[in-house]
Design a protein around this motif. Structure first.
Motif, PDB file in Angstrom:
ATOM      1  N   TYR A  95       0.772  16.343  11.738  1.00 57.10           N
ATOM      2  CA  TYR A  95       0.689  14.979  12.276  1.00 57.10           C
ATOM      3  C   TYR A  95       2.043  14.289  12.117  1.00 57.10           C
ATOM      4  CZ  TYR A  95       0.026  13.580   7.342  1.00 57.10           C
ATOM      5  OH  TYR A  95       0.158  13.389   5.980  1.00 57.10           O
ATOM      6  N   GLY A  96       2.230  13.222  12.888  1.00 57.77           N
ATOM      7  CA  GLY A  96       3.467  12.459  12.837  1.00 57.77           C
ATOM      8  C   GLY A  96       3.434  11.412  11.738  1.00 57.77           C
ATOM      9  N   CYS A  97       4.603  11.134  11.180  1.00 59.57           N
ATOM     10  CA  CYS A  97       4.729  10.176  10.080  1.00 59.57           C
ATOM     11  C   CYS A  97       5.957   9.303  10.324  1.00 59.57           C
ATOM     12  CB  CYS A  97       4.854  10.931   8.759  1.00 59.57           C
ATOM     13  SG  CYS A  97       5.345   9.926   7.346  1.00 59.57           S
ATOM     14  N   ASP A  98       5.773   7.969  10.254  1.00 57.76           N
ATOM     15  CA  ASP A  98       6.905   7.061  10.460  1.00 57.76           C
ATOM     16  C   ASP A  98       7.302   6.325   9.184  1.00 57.76           C
ATOM     17  OD1 ASP A  98       4.830   5.266  10.177  1.00 57.76           O
ATOM     18  OD2 ASP A  98       5.129   4.267  12.108  1.00 57.76           O
ATOM     19  N   CYS A  99       6.900   6.869   8.040  1.00 57.22           N
ATOM     20  CA  CYS A  99       7.264   6.243   6.767  1.00 57.22           C
ATOM     21  C   CYS A  99       8.784   6.306   6.563  1.00 57.22           C
ATOM     22  CB  CYS A  99       6.577   6.946   5.598  1.00 57.22           C
ATOM     23  SG  CYS A  99       4.786   6.733   5.549  1.00 57.22           S
ATOM     24  N   SER A 100       9.356   5.209   6.129  1.00 60.08           N
ATOM     25  CA  SER A 100      10.789   5.179   5.837  1.00 60.08           C
ATOM     26  C   SER A 100      11.051   5.795   4.477  1.00 60.08           C
ATOM     27  CB  SER A 100      11.292   3.732   5.847  1.00 60.08           C
ATOM     28  OG  SER A 100      10.693   3.005   4.777  1.00 60.08           O
ATOM     29  N   ARG A 101      12.301   6.100   4.211  1.00 59.17           N
ATOM     30  CA  ARG A 101      12.649   6.642   2.901  1.00 59.17           C
ATOM     31  C   ARG A 101      12.287   5.668   1.789  1.00 59.17           C
ATOM     32  NH1 ARG A 101      18.534   9.721   3.285  1.00 59.17           N
ATOM     33  NH2 ARG A 101      17.879  11.390   4.709  1.00 59.17           N
ATOM     34  N   LYS A 102      12.495   4.390   2.052  1.00 59.64           N
ATOM     35  CA  LYS A 102      12.186   3.375   1.049  1.00 59.64           C
ATOM     36  C   LYS A 102      10.700   3.323   0.765  1.00 59.64           C
ATOM     37  CE  LYS A 102      12.812  -1.521  -0.058  1.00 59.64           C
ATOM     38  NZ  LYS A 102      13.377  -2.810   0.396  1.00 59.64           N
ATOM     39  N   SER A 103       9.873   3.342   1.827  1.00 58.44           N
ATOM     40  CA  SER A 103       8.423   3.281   1.622  1.00 58.44           C
ATOM     41  C   SER A 103       7.898   4.545   0.949  1.00 58.44           C
ATOM     42  CB  SER A 103       7.703   3.055   2.958  1.00 58.44           C
ATOM     43  OG  SER A 103       7.835   4.179   3.815  1.00 58.44           O
ATOM     44  N   LEU A 104       8.535   5.690   1.235  1.00 58.14           N
ATOM     45  CA  LEU A 104       8.112   6.935   0.593  1.00 58.14           C
ATOM     46  C   LEU A 104       8.234   6.833  -0.924  1.00 58.14           C
ATOM     47  CD1 LEU A 104       9.651   9.711   2.893  1.00 58.14           C
ATOM     48  CD2 LEU A 104       7.229   9.199   2.579  1.00 58.14           C
TER      49      LEU A 104
END
Length: 292
Positions: A95-104
């Motif tokens: 699946y696709g993921c649009d989480c930013s590095r900061k949110s990760l």
């Protein structure tokens, strides 16, 4: 079909003493088990890989006298990775993921060694699996049992270790975990010899390879590492460890460098020059001790 063993450096810097250590273990195991050696250039990270480093890998290995039976370069294997990804897509496993590095880093727990354990924030968002989204694998909770020829048996759960890990990043680059699994299947790798710093990747790679159709995983041997006596950190490019090429330019011979490695592993009692064949023989004897 013939099983292979592989040596797989990343061309993000020049080879250093840690690479030489790993190469000696690979060629020693190949000699013991009669495996052809496959040289794989792991340049999946195109933002850091450089052609000058690729050329240097070949030159440095040849200078020491290492010979290989076949070779490949990950940047030439894009279509093969696309086919493997499509196989997983047909099974509804990505699946696709649009989480930013900061949110990760803010929204997910981390393991004791700092690895993020992804919590499926984007699983039900129905995002595209193409850039600028990251492509993630659905990792169901299931223990993976495997045996290391040096360290013994392990039971690990990738869902607990890392969660749904990435197969392709936001820039469209294939991740290490995905590329090496596809390569190890396609290149018929039957024995994986690498540093013990990569041991924690093994369960997830066995899990992924099973999804791609390889039900019998390779054998694994994770060797000990060399550490910087001043910092206590393992030798690595990120720590700017002295390159073999720099040592050569200072006038050190390959025999002296090989002798240093053998001495540091306590394979010889005092530091003396060693030939490549002598070094491989000593490494083979050490490996035999683990295989008995």
């Amino acid at each position: 079909m013939t099983l292979n063993i592989r040596f797989a450096p990343s061309p993000t810097g020049y080879l250093h003493e840690g690479h030489l250590l790993s190469a000696l273990y690979v060629w020693a195991m190949a000699k013991l088990k009669n495996y052809p050696v496959h040289l794989r250039i792991e340049d999946h990270d195109q933002s850091r890989a450089r052609n000058e480093y690729i050329d240097a890998i070949y030159e440095d290995l040849e200078w020491f006298g290492f010979e290989w039976d076949s070779k490949s370069k990950q940047s030439n294997r894009h279509e093969i990775y696309e086919q493997a990804l499509y196989k997983l897509e047909k099974q509804h496993l990505i699946y696709g993921c649009d989480c930013s590095r900061k949110s990760l880093s803010l929204e997910n727990p981390s393991s004791s060694d700092g690895e993020i354990i992804y919590q499926r924030h984007c699983l039900n968002k129905d995002l595209k699996i193409t850039p600028p989204n990251t492509t993630r694998l659905i990792v169901e909770s299931s223990p993976v049992q495997w045996n290391d020829l040096r360290l013994g048996p392990f039971t690990e759960n990738p869902a607990v270790q890392c969660g749904d890990f990435a197969l392709r990043d936001r820039l469209g680059q294939w991740t290490y975990q995905f590329a090496v699994c596809v390569d190890d299947i396609e290149e018929n790798i039957g024995m994986i010899v690498r540093g013990e710093d990569l041991r924690s990747s093994t369960a997830r790679q066995i899990f992924l390879m099973s999804l791609l159709g390889k039900k019998t995983p390779p054998h694994y041997f994770h060797h000990s590492l060399l550490y910087d006596p001043l910092t206590g950190l393992k030798l690595s490019k990120r720590q700017h460890s002295q390159s073999l090429r720099a040592e050569k330019m200072k006038g050190l011979s390959r025999e002296v460098l090989l002798g240093q490695i053998c001495f540091k592993l306590h394979l010889i009692e005092k530091e003396v020059p060693m030939t490549l064949n002598e070094s491989i023989f000593l490494f083979s004897k050490q490996i035999e001790g683990y295989l008995q």
